[in-house]
Design a protein around this motif. Structure first.
Motif, PDB file in Angstrom:
ATOM      1  N   HIS A  44       0.845  -1.212   0.000  1.00  0.00           N
ATOM      2  CA  HIS A  44       0.000   0.000   0.000  1.00  0.00           C
ATOM      3  C   HIS A  44       0.871   1.249   0.000  1.00  0.00           C
ATOM      4  O   HIS A  44       1.881   1.326   0.709  1.00  0.00           O
ATOM      5  N   HIS A  45       0.494   2.218  -0.827  1.00  0.00           N
ATOM      6  CA  HIS A  45       1.209   3.496  -0.894  1.00  0.00           C
ATOM      7  C   HIS A  45       0.179   4.623  -0.885  1.00  0.00           C
ATOM      8  O   HIS A  45      -0.883   4.522  -1.520  1.00  0.00           O
ATOM      9  N   GLN A  67      -7.980  10.922   6.321  1.00  0.00           N
ATOM     10  CA  GLN A  67      -9.055  10.120   5.727  1.00  0.00           C
ATOM     11  C   GLN A  67      -8.516   8.786   5.199  1.00  0.00           C
ATOM     12  O   GLN A  67      -9.114   7.724   5.416  1.00  0.00           O
ATOM     13  N   LYS A  68      -7.357   8.825   4.505  1.00  0.00           N
ATOM     14  CA  LYS A  68      -6.779   7.592   3.962  1.00  0.00           C
ATOM     15  C   LYS A  68      -6.342   6.646   5.078  1.00  0.00           C
ATOM     16  O   LYS A  68      -6.515   5.426   4.984  1.00  0.00           O
ATOM     17  N   CYS A  69      -5.750   7.212   6.155  1.00  0.00           N
ATOM     18  CA  CYS A  69      -5.323   6.365   7.274  1.00  0.00           C
ATOM     19  C   CYS A  69      -6.505   5.694   7.952  1.00  0.00           C
ATOM     20  O   CYS A  69      -6.434   4.510   8.325  1.00  0.00           O
ATOM     21  N   LEU A  70      -7.596   6.444   8.123  1.00  0.00           N
ATOM     22  CA  LEU A  70      -8.784   5.844   8.730  1.00  0.00           C
ATOM     23  C   LEU A  70      -9.365   4.740   7.851  1.00  0.00           C
ATOM     24  O   LEU A  70      -9.771   3.680   8.354  1.00  0.00           O
ATOM     25  N   GLU A  71      -9.400   4.971   6.563  1.00  0.00           N
ATOM     26  CA  GLU A  71      -9.947   3.944   5.656  1.00  0.00           C
ATOM     27  C   GLU A  71      -9.080   2.691   5.657  1.00  0.00           C
ATOM     28  O   GLU A  71      -9.587   1.568   5.767  1.00  0.00           O
ATOM     29  N   LYS A  72      -7.750   2.877   5.549  1.00  0.00           N
ATOM     30  CA  LYS A  72      -6.866   1.709   5.516  1.00  0.00           C
ATOM     31  C   LYS A  72      -6.833   0.997   6.869  1.00  0.00           C
ATOM     32  O   LYS A  72      -6.779  -0.228   6.935  1.00  0.00           O
ATOM     33  N   GLY A  73      -6.878   1.768   7.969  1.00  0.00           N
ATOM     34  CA  GLY A  73      -6.911   1.151   9.289  1.00  0.00           C
ATOM     35  C   GLY A  73      -8.167   0.337   9.500  1.00  0.00           C
ATOM     36  O   GLY A  73      -8.123  -0.765  10.067  1.00  0.00           O
ATOM     37  N   THR A  74      -9.306   0.848   9.046  1.00  0.00           N
ATOM     38  CA  THR A  74     -10.560   0.096   9.150  1.00  0.00           C
ATOM     39  C   THR A  74     -10.491  -1.197   8.352  1.00  0.00           C
ATOM     40  O   THR A  74     -10.959  -2.260   8.798  1.00  0.00           O
ATOM     41  N   GLU A  75      -9.883  -1.126   7.193  1.00  0.00           N
ATOM     42  CA  GLU A  75      -9.755  -2.334   6.353  1.00  0.00           C
ATOM     43  C   GLU A  75      -8.877  -3.386   7.025  1.00  0.00           C
ATOM     44  O   GLU A  75      -9.214  -4.575   7.049  1.00  0.00           O
ATOM     45  N   LEU A  76      -7.746  -2.951   7.621  1.00  0.00           N
ATOM     46  CA  LEU A  76      -6.841  -3.908   8.266  1.00  0.00           C
ATOM     47  C   LEU A  76      -7.462  -4.500   9.524  1.00  0.00           C
ATOM     48  O   LEU A  76      -7.273  -5.694   9.823  1.00  0.00           O
ATOM     49  N   VAL A  77      -8.191  -3.693  10.287  1.00  0.00           N
ATOM     50  CA  VAL A  77      -8.870  -4.217  11.479  1.00  0.00           C
ATOM     51  C   VAL A  77      -9.916  -5.247  11.089  1.00  0.00           C
ATOM     52  O   VAL A  77     -10.097  -6.273  11.768  1.00  0.00           O
TER      53      VAL A  77
END
Length: 337
Positions: A21-22, A39-49
């Motif tokens: 991921h970049h 916004q991108k960090c929240l989206e990617k963090g939600t996906e990983l969780v």
């Protein structure tokens, strides 16, 4: 599905990593950069969780009173240490002697048979085997002095052995302090221990500090020092703050009924059918009108001040007044009178 294949899941540490991921390229303004990054960090963090949660629910679980319980597998990712590796302790005098002589420690049993009492006892500690207190009679030796107490001699010998052992222990700790390998449970108190070898002068305590410590010690009991015995010359602790007063909880007459009256008053206000009567509608409307009028007058003042600033101001030139005209006017006034 293609995105989840690149995610590495470590359930032992409850961690998920997407190495492919970049983040997008940097925008022009810093404000938009911060918003997009969040916004991108929240989206990617939600996906990983979500990936970690899916992997947890796929593990075999056992039912319990609190719910399903899952046993986590051993972690696969090695996390870095927060502290540095502890230095090895230097060998003690006995360990160096045993290594030179080839002596190896062997594990001894904790329970040993005591022939004096005919029971099994501990090797060390309370009620141990061959305890000195269990021996009622001691055989005299040829080297014993006449009239000496063998029990007192045994106690003195034991005291010497304990003192020697403590001396050796402090010596070993002093050597460990020189090599910066003190045990972790005494590293914080190393400056106050005699093992460090430091001879720093003790700090002098002022009178105020002694008084503060004495006051804290005097009021450290459950009663706040009320029922403690006072030393001669000791003053009562000063209460800098005011004491809080509470209404009595027990029902009764006088003060005892105020707690109940107060709670009843609050409940009646909250649960009354005519709760709208608590609000004074006329007063609220008046306050609203007053605020609105103040706001309108303020806007008028602001607009008038702005318009006066924009218009060019004319300079008023005063005409010079002649002395004769002033006298004539005064004379006319006098005649008219």
């Amino acid at each position: 599905m293609e995105e989840t294949r690149t995610v590495q899941v470590d359930l032992g540490n409850l961690m998920a990593l997407d190495s492919s991921h970049h983040f997008p390229s940097l925008p022009s303004s810093r404000f938009t950069l911060l918003e997009e990054l969040i916004q991108k960090c929240l989206e990617k963090g939600t996906e990983l969780v979500q990936v970690v949660a899916d992997a947890l629910f796929n593990l075999p679980s056992t039912e319990d009173v609190d719910g399903p319980i899952v046993k986590l597998p051993p972690p696969t990712t090695k996390l870095p240490r927060e502290k540095h590796l502890p230095k090895p302790k230097p060998p003690t005098t006995w360990e160096m002697f045993a290594k030179a002589k080839g002596i190896k420690n062997r594990k001894k049993d904790k329970i040993v048979y005591d022939e004096q009492t005919g029971t099994w006892k501990r090797r060390y500690g309370y009620d141990r085997v061959n305890d000195d207190q269990d021996v009622p009679i001691l055989e005299a030796k040829a080297t014993d002095e006449v009239g000496s107490d063998p029990f007192a001699v045994r106690r003195a010998d034991k005291k010497k052995r304990v003192e020697k052992q403590n001396k050796n222990r402090l010596q070993n700790l002093k050597q460990a302090a020189k090599d910066h390998a003190l045990p972790s449970h005494i590293q914080l108190a190393a400056t106050a221990l005699p093992i460090t070898g430091t001879q720093a002068a003790p700090k002098k305590v002022s009178k105020d500090e002694l008084g503060n410590v004495a006051g804290l010690a005097a009021t450290a009991t459950a009663s706040g020092g009320k029922f403690d015995k006072k030393l001669p010359g000791e003053k009562k602790p000063k209460h800098e703050q005011k004491h809080r007063k509470f209404l009595p909880v027990a029902e009764g007459k006088g003060q005892g009924s105020k707690e109940k009256e107060q709670t009843d008053r609050v409940l009646n206000k909250l649960l009354s059918k005519n709760s709208h009567e608590i609000l004074n509608v006329d007063k609220a409307v008046t306050m609203y009108n007053v605020k609105k009028e103040k706001k309108r007058s303020k806007q008028k003042r602001d607009s008038s001040s702005n318009s006066s600033k924009l218009k060019p101001q004319k300079k008023v030139q005063k005409k010079p007044i002649k002395k004769g005209s002033v006298n004539k006017g005064s004379a006319k006034k006098g005649k008219s009178k």
